[in-house]
Motif scaffolding. Sequence first.
Motif, PDB file in Angstrom:
ATOM      1  N   GLU A  76      40.889  44.669  40.747  1.00  0.00           N
ATOM      2  CA  GLU A  76      41.266  45.835  39.942  1.00  0.00           C
ATOM      3  C   GLU A  76      40.142  46.875  39.920  1.00  0.00           C
ATOM      4  N   SER A  77      38.912  46.412  39.705  1.00  0.00           N
ATOM      5  CA  SER A  77      37.762  47.327  39.702  1.00  0.00           C
ATOM      6  C   SER A  77      37.582  47.987  41.066  1.00  0.00           C
ATOM      7  N   ALA A  79      39.913  48.515  43.388  1.00  0.00           N
ATOM      8  CA  ALA A  79      41.001  49.475  43.623  1.00  0.00           C
ATOM      9  C   ALA A  79      40.732  50.777  42.863  1.00  0.00           C
ATOM     10  N   ASP A  80      40.244  50.657  41.633  1.00  0.00           N
ATOM     11  CA  ASP A  80      39.898  51.853  40.861  1.00  0.00           C
ATOM     12  C   ASP A  80      38.791  52.649  41.553  1.00  0.00           C
ATOM     13  N   ARG A  81      37.780  51.955  42.042  1.00  0.00           N
ATOM     14  CA  ARG A  81      36.658  52.628  42.712  1.00  0.00           C
ATOM     15  C   ARG A  81      37.101  53.272  44.025  1.00  0.00           C
ATOM     16  N   GLY A  83      40.065  54.494  44.748  1.00  0.00           N
ATOM     17  CA  GLY A  83      40.735  55.732  44.372  1.00  0.00           C
ATOM     18  C   GLY A  83      41.829  56.194  45.311  1.00  0.00           C
ATOM     19  N   ARG A  88      46.118  44.650  47.455  1.00  0.00           N
ATOM     20  CA  ARG A  88      45.174  43.676  46.917  1.00  0.00           C
ATOM     21  C   ARG A  88      45.600  42.283  47.378  1.00  0.00           C
TER      22      ARG A  88
END
Length: 137
Positions: A76-77, A79-81, A83, A88
């Motif tokens: 999750e982290s 994927a957020d980074r 952007g 996944r």
Amino acid sequence: MSVIVWLVEVTWSACVDAARRHAPEDTEIVLLHVSGHEIPEAACSAFTGPLGLGEPEHVSATRLDTPATSGGHLLESAADRLGRPCTRMQRTGHIAREVIVAAQGAQLLIMARDGDRSRLGPDSLGPAGRFVVDHAP
């Protein structure tokens, strides 16, 4: 083109940053985290006392932050980074072999050195990283 980004707890952000910099926008990016299946069992056995004399029925791997749970947070982290859209993938098993299986058909595998980073050479890769470098398609 597809790119696999192998996420390891210590080096994941550098791998994601490399994917952001080097993978074209139309590239399929797969964020991969692999957990060894021996971790929950080892953690539970630590609570049973020396020679297994504790009370294992009071200890459960589900009460621990399991590799699947921590891998999910890491994915999750990442994927957020990253952007941008990505897939996944969480796998469990022999770590290096699972990475090789996941990399089948990919044009690029992004990974980071996970060994002794104080010097260049073979020791800058840990055992799993060295195996992947030697055997990845």
